[in-house]
Design a protein around this motif. Sequence first.
Motif, PDB file in Angstrom:
ATOM      1  N   ARG A 185      13.655  89.898  19.649  1.00 46.93           N
ATOM      2  CA  ARG A 185      13.202  89.658  18.561  1.00 46.93           C
ATOM      3  C   ARG A 185      11.422  88.604  19.073  1.00 46.93           C
ATOM      4  O   ARG A 185      10.635  88.496  18.669  1.00 46.93           O
ATOM      5  CB  ARG A 185      13.537  89.416  17.232  1.00 46.93           C
ATOM      6  N   ALA A 186      12.484  87.651  20.272  1.00 50.76           N
ATOM      7  CA  ALA A 186      11.714  86.890  20.488  1.00 50.76           C
ATOM      8  C   ALA A 186      10.144  87.340  20.953  1.00 50.76           C
ATOM      9  O   ALA A 186       9.357  87.148  20.721  1.00 50.76           O
ATOM     10  CB  ALA A 186      11.953  86.012  21.254  1.00 50.76           C
ATOM     11  N   ALA A 187      10.505  88.594  21.909  1.00 50.89           N
ATOM     12  CA  ALA A 187       9.559  88.837  22.867  1.00 50.89           C
ATOM     13  C   ALA A 187       9.126  89.866  21.654  1.00 50.89           C
ATOM     14  O   ALA A 187       7.282  89.007  21.924  1.00 50.89           O
ATOM     15  CB  ALA A 187      10.319  89.941  24.278  1.00 50.89           C
ATOM     16  N   GLN A 188       9.166  90.165  20.633  1.00 54.19           N
ATOM     17  CA  GLN A 188       8.240  91.395  20.008  1.00 54.19           C
ATOM     18  C   GLN A 188       7.557  89.541  19.792  1.00 54.19           C
ATOM     19  O   GLN A 188       6.546  89.967  19.042  1.00 54.19           O
ATOM     20  CB  GLN A 188       8.902  91.385  19.237  1.00 54.19           C
ATOM     21  N   GLU A 189       7.606  88.863  18.831  1.00 55.24           N
ATOM     22  CA  GLU A 189       6.853  87.614  18.170  1.00 55.24           C
ATOM     23  C   GLU A 189       6.307  86.941  19.275  1.00 55.24           C
ATOM     24  O   GLU A 189       5.455  85.922  19.237  1.00 55.24           O
ATOM     25  CB  GLU A 189       7.436  87.158  17.291  1.00 55.24           C
ATOM     26  N   GLY A 190       6.080  87.363  21.065  1.00 62.06           N
ATOM     27  CA  GLY A 190       5.205  86.618  21.789  1.00 62.06           C
ATOM     28  C   GLY A 190       5.941  85.346  22.067  1.00 62.06           C
ATOM     29  O   GLY A 190       4.874  84.031  23.129  1.00 62.06           O
ATOM     30  N   LEU A 191       6.890  85.120  21.735  1.00 63.16           N
ATOM     31  CA  LEU A 191       7.823  83.456  21.886  1.00 63.16           C
ATOM     32  C   LEU A 191       8.406  83.776  23.186  1.00 63.16           C
ATOM     33  O   LEU A 191       8.403  82.342  23.944  1.00 63.16           O
ATOM     34  CB  LEU A 191       8.591  83.006  20.523  1.00 63.16           C
ATOM     35  N   THR A 192       8.865  84.385  23.973  1.00 65.07           N
ATOM     36  CA  THR A 192       9.375  84.847  25.573  1.00 65.07           C
ATOM     37  C   THR A 192       8.864  85.855  26.010  1.00 65.07           C
ATOM     38  O   THR A 192       8.663  87.289  25.384  1.00 65.07           O
ATOM     39  CB  THR A 192      10.428  84.667  25.274  1.00 65.07           C
ATOM     40  N   PRO A 193       8.879  85.494  27.574  1.00 68.70           N
ATOM     41  CA  PRO A 193       8.624  86.929  28.117  1.00 68.70           C
ATOM     42  C   PRO A 193       8.676  88.317  27.500  1.00 68.70           C
ATOM     43  O   PRO A 193      10.822  88.669  27.216  1.00 68.70           O
ATOM     44  CB  PRO A 193       8.020  86.429  29.710  1.00 68.70           C
ATOM     45  N   GLU A 194       8.385  89.417  27.780  1.00 68.56           N
ATOM     46  CA  GLU A 194       9.262  91.062  27.843  1.00 68.56           C
ATOM     47  C   GLU A 194      10.017  90.740  29.057  1.00 68.56           C
ATOM     48  O   GLU A 194       9.611  90.577  29.963  1.00 68.56           O
ATOM     49  CB  GLU A 194       8.624  91.859  27.524  1.00 68.56           C
ATOM     50  N   PHE A 195      11.235  91.958  28.905  1.00 73.09           N
ATOM     51  CA  PHE A 195      11.634  91.865  29.839  1.00 73.09           C
ATOM     52  C   PHE A 195      13.068  92.711  29.851  1.00 73.09           C
ATOM     53  O   PHE A 195      12.957  93.249  28.865  1.00 73.09           O
ATOM     54  CB  PHE A 195      12.791  90.198  30.244  1.00 73.09           C
ATOM     55  N   ASP A 196      12.950  93.031  30.336  1.00 72.21           N
ATOM     56  CA  ASP A 196      14.468  94.975  31.061  1.00 72.21           C
ATOM     57  C   ASP A 196      15.330  94.243  29.921  1.00 72.21           C
ATOM     58  O   ASP A 196      16.402  93.598  31.188  1.00 72.21           O
ATOM     59  CB  ASP A 196      14.312  95.406  32.082  1.00 72.21           C
ATOM     60  N   LEU A 197      15.756  94.992  29.445  1.00 68.82           N
ATOM     61  CA  LEU A 197      16.880  94.145  28.738  1.00 68.82           C
ATOM     62  C   LEU A 197      18.331  94.861  28.957  1.00 68.82           C
ATOM     63  O   LEU A 197      19.632  94.376  29.369  1.00 68.82           O
ATOM     64  CB  LEU A 197      17.639  94.927  27.128  1.00 68.82           C
ATOM     65  N   SER A 198      18.033  95.557  30.138  1.00 66.08           N
ATOM     66  CA  SER A 198      19.583  95.973  31.042  1.00 66.08           C
ATOM     67  C   SER A 198      19.843  95.041  31.975  1.00 66.08           C
ATOM     68  O   SER A 198      21.116  94.912  32.553  1.00 66.08           O
ATOM     69  CB  SER A 198      18.956  97.916  31.733  1.00 66.08           C
TER      70      SER A 198
END
Length: 279
Positions: A263-276
């Motif tokens: 959710r934080a990545a979707q909101e642009g609050l944290t970088p996106e990363f591979d959840l694996s």
Amino acid sequence: MNIAFSPCPNDTFVFHAWVHGLIPGAPKLDVTYADIDITNNWAASGNGPEVLKISYAALPWVLSEYALLPSGGALGRGCGPLVLTRGGLSQEADPALLSGRRVAVPSERSTAYLLFRLWAAQNVPGGVGEIIVMPFNEIMPAVRDGKIDAGLVIHEARFTYPSYGLSLMTDLGNWWEGDTGSPIPLGAIIAKRSLDTQAIADWAKASVEYAWAHPEVSRDYILGHAQEMDPSVAQQHINLYVNEFTRSLGDEGYKAISTLLGRAAQEGLTPEFDLSLLR
């Protein structure tokens, strides 16, 4: 092996056995006691200790260098950060009153601040005014003394804030659990990927289990690092933050972490990363 964690009762309770050489086969630990804002920054720099306790919110910046361990951290229910105020701002007040206010937080990359930003986006039109980072133990006195308008607090402040004459505006843990149904990922234990992370996780798990089996053994160590905390408050702290998720995250724990950081990545609050990378 170098390790850094906070002097708070849950961390000293968890790691007491390992620190004192009570875990068979585990290497000797060289411990640095540090505030969460410091350990978050050490991890992000890539030059920190081999093992650290950091905020789950800081994970997206460090997962290329560090692996998340399934044991030793803090994740649970009923243990969320609190938004505290003084004077006329209280739990009955509209959170919109925080608009344009000065709010202190324990770290820009803390889970507490991430939850606060997600909550404020829904409840504080136009956002708060100035965000000020300060050590968590300085926040309540600053609110009490009028240096800031509100404070985001963690750890034992949940039990002690009334003694500062402060009022609870929002329990972000209750908000998060009601919104997602998931427990709150607070503090993560990470280790450099170049190490045997499975062995480190096993030693951390063994230290947790030793602490539960021999709770009286760690008492002096815990209170010696607890900043003059009352023993009953220290025990409340341990009871709240050390639970089955500390022994092992399990599927429910990993799901909660993925929910928060996704959710934080979707909101642009944290970088996106591979959840694996979380496993």
